[in-house]
Motif scaffolding. Sequence first.
Motif, PDB file in Angstrom:
ATOM      1  N   ALA A   1       3.900  -2.958  31.796  1.00 58.04           N
ATOM      2  CA  ALA A   1       2.512  -2.459  31.845  1.00 58.04           C
ATOM      3  C   ALA A   1       2.075  -1.922  30.489  1.00 58.04           C
ATOM      4  O   ALA A   1       0.884  -1.883  30.173  1.00 58.04           O
ATOM      5  N   TYR A   2       3.066  -1.517  29.664  1.00 56.93           N
ATOM      6  CA  TYR A   2       2.729  -0.939  28.353  1.00 56.93           C
ATOM      7  C   TYR A   2       2.322  -2.016  27.353  1.00 56.93           C
ATOM      8  O   TYR A   2       1.539  -1.753  26.433  1.00 56.93           O
ATOM      9  N   GLY A   3       2.868  -3.233  27.488  1.00 61.48           N
ATOM     10  CA  GLY A   3       2.476  -4.274  26.537  1.00 61.48           C
ATOM     11  C   GLY A   3       3.527  -5.357  26.409  1.00 61.48           C
ATOM     12  O   GLY A   3       4.638  -5.232  26.916  1.00 61.48           O
ATOM     13  N   ASP A   4       3.159  -6.438  25.720  1.00 57.62           N
ATOM     14  CA  ASP A   4       4.075  -7.558  25.493  1.00 57.62           C
ATOM     15  C   ASP A   4       4.971  -7.255  24.298  1.00 57.62           C
ATOM     16  O   ASP A   4       4.581  -6.524  23.379  1.00 57.62           O
ATOM     17  N   TYR A   5       6.147  -7.890  24.280  1.00 57.28           N
ATOM     18  CA  TYR A   5       7.043  -7.743  23.126  1.00 57.28           C
ATOM     19  C   TYR A   5       6.372  -8.298  21.877  1.00 57.28           C
ATOM     20  O   TYR A   5       5.683  -9.314  21.924  1.00 57.28           O
ATOM     21  N   ALA A   6       6.619  -7.618  20.748  1.00 56.16           N
ATOM     22  CA  ALA A   6       5.994  -8.021  19.487  1.00 56.16           C
ATOM     23  C   ALA A   6       7.032  -8.603  18.531  1.00 56.16           C
ATOM     24  O   ALA A   6       8.188  -8.177  18.535  1.00 56.16           O
ATOM     25  N   SER A   7       6.599  -9.543  17.714  1.00 52.91           N
ATOM     26  CA  SER A   7       7.472 -10.060  16.649  1.00 52.91           C
ATOM     27  C   SER A   7       6.744 -10.046  15.308  1.00 52.91           C
ATOM     28  O   SER A   7       7.297 -10.412  14.286  1.00 52.91           O
TER      29      SER A   7
ATOM     30  N   TYR B   1       3.023  -5.070  21.475  1.00 55.24           N
ATOM     31  CA  TYR B   1       1.564  -5.096  21.340  1.00 55.24           C
ATOM     32  C   TYR B   1       1.061  -4.236  22.503  1.00 55.24           C
ATOM     33  O   TYR B   1       1.313  -4.536  23.662  1.00 55.24           O
ATOM     34  N   MET B   2       0.318  -3.167  22.202  1.00 55.42           N
ATOM     35  CA  MET B   2       0.151  -2.090  23.173  1.00 55.42           C
ATOM     36  C   MET B   2      -1.038  -2.230  24.118  1.00 55.42           C
ATOM     37  O   MET B   2      -2.092  -2.728  23.746  1.00 55.42           O
ATOM     38  N   ASN B   3      -0.834  -1.701  25.315  1.00 51.93           N
ATOM     39  CA  ASN B   3      -1.932  -1.297  26.194  1.00 51.93           C
ATOM     40  C   ASN B   3      -1.816   0.215  26.318  1.00 51.93           C
ATOM     41  O   ASN B   3      -0.706   0.743  26.344  1.00 51.93           O
ATOM     42  N   PHE B   4      -2.950   0.894  26.438  1.00 52.12           N
ATOM     43  CA  PHE B   4      -2.902   2.318  26.722  1.00 52.12           C
ATOM     44  C   PHE B   4      -3.493   2.550  28.102  1.00 52.12           C
ATOM     45  O   PHE B   4      -4.558   2.028  28.413  1.00 52.12           O
TER      46      PHE B   4
END
Length: 558
Positions: free
Chosen positions: A347-353, A526-529
């Motif tokens: 829920a917080y966000g997808d993994y980032a690269s 990559y964030m969601n708040f």
Amino acid sequence: MTRSTRRSRTVALTATAVAIALGATACGGSSGNSGSGTPGKGGTLTILNKADYDHLDPQRVYTTEGQSMDQEIVRTLTGWDETGPKPKLVGDLATDTGTASKGATVWTFHLRHGVKYQDGTEVTAPDVKYGVERFFSSDINGGPPYAAQWLVGGADYKGPYQGKELGSIQTPDKYTIVFHLNQPVADFNETTTMTGWSAVPKAHDTGSTYDTKVWSDGPYMIKSYTKNKELVLAKNQHWSQSTDPIRQQNVDEMDVKFGQDEAAIDQQLKADAGTAQTSIQQWPIAGSDLSQLANDPSLKSRYYKIPAPGINYLAINTTRVKDLRVRQAIEYALDKTTARGAFGGSAYGDYASTMLSPGIGGYKKFNLYSANPAGNLAKAKALMKQAGNPKPTMSIAVENTATEEHFADAVKTALGRIGITVNITPINASNYFSTVDNVKNQYDLTWVDWIADWPNASTVLPTLFDGRLIKKNPQANQDQSYLNDPKVNALIDKAAKMTDITQRNAVYGQMDEQILKDAAVVPLMYMNFSEMSGSKVGGVIPDSIVAEPSLVHVYVKH
């Protein structure tokens, strides 16, 4: 820009990127409370925050909570109207979004007549000029760097406190302000949405203590402020709806209470009893609560999931962790699944690269390290072996919250498997960024999150990785990896001179890749708040620019 969970902001999105980012907002989470019904008038909105604002002084604000709160107190030259399907740039203090001339090196704004401060005096162009000049004083640090970078003469100007003015800001009359820039800046009128481009009346400027004395020209003014305890805002009786295209003045007071644990705030809002019904939070839901609250259908109408144009990452101090192979080993060793788990899971966000997130102008998809988010231990160990199997001890800086301390534990465990001992340094959340941004306080590893100041790479990579800015901003250094790579600096200069957005974005993609080749940072998510409000709070707008629940139309249901 940073968030408390540092939302730093980059606001420079291109039109397309804004559309993408905003499309994402529309389908992410509910904007249930911004919907139908007449806004109620009166009442008190309570805001429950784990910590005080880093700053409210408009020229020092560089966190999303601070910026969101300042929108109630101060007005900027331009602003974002977010009542439609996507954010629209509008004039705020200015009558429109400004006029560019001489190849976007000169920008002219005309102020609205009749905008009033809390004492009834009128806001004038010289007040805005003075406000922007404050950016340059060594007493006023921590804010965004654009004024110093772009205004002619900014490199040598030391601020207004010695009685000197900056000649590149002109006020030919009471309602006109003209900025002369040292390079073309096509999106300068998006920069002017940030709180630093606001008016400060010289007679009410208290310098470095202005945080608690901000003089209002917005709908609310500071009634009382006890640092780390409580901030109370009351109506500015001289504010007029007819001069303000962005804000409303629905509640009588806003009462901000600081210092409760994140999880305690979450549970109060979930229970929705007493004053919790008329309360909202500005800092994100605690990682330990997020997946449960995100999936609770009974909370849907008061749960806000706001996709942020930004990134949660771990900075590796390249001047302290000098061996590239050790830094690369850290890239492979880190387990992003446990790191993300600390912040609340998927829920917080997808993994980032990458450092640029999808939807930001300049984003390019690539992954130089482990394809598996849990890491690649064999590869990490092989790199440590090539480096001579050192057994370093490293410090990691995080905020003193349960979420971040769990994150730090995840880093400690992951790096322990490759022979790196990690000492955790929790820092008070209310001054976390002021602490880590001061070059005297260098850590080996630093947790950071960053939100574009407007949706474009120009407000992310140059701010975070131009090593030449470290000496210029020793008390407000945003380059937590202390990277000073001539290749990166050259790409920053190349992009700055480009007027073709497509070509410029391609250079930002190259820059992102070079920063990851340097293993200066480990991009995490990559964030969601996600935030919640009580059931009697209405008019909340999910602000996808600042990644906060915007309170500009908030009301309390009776």
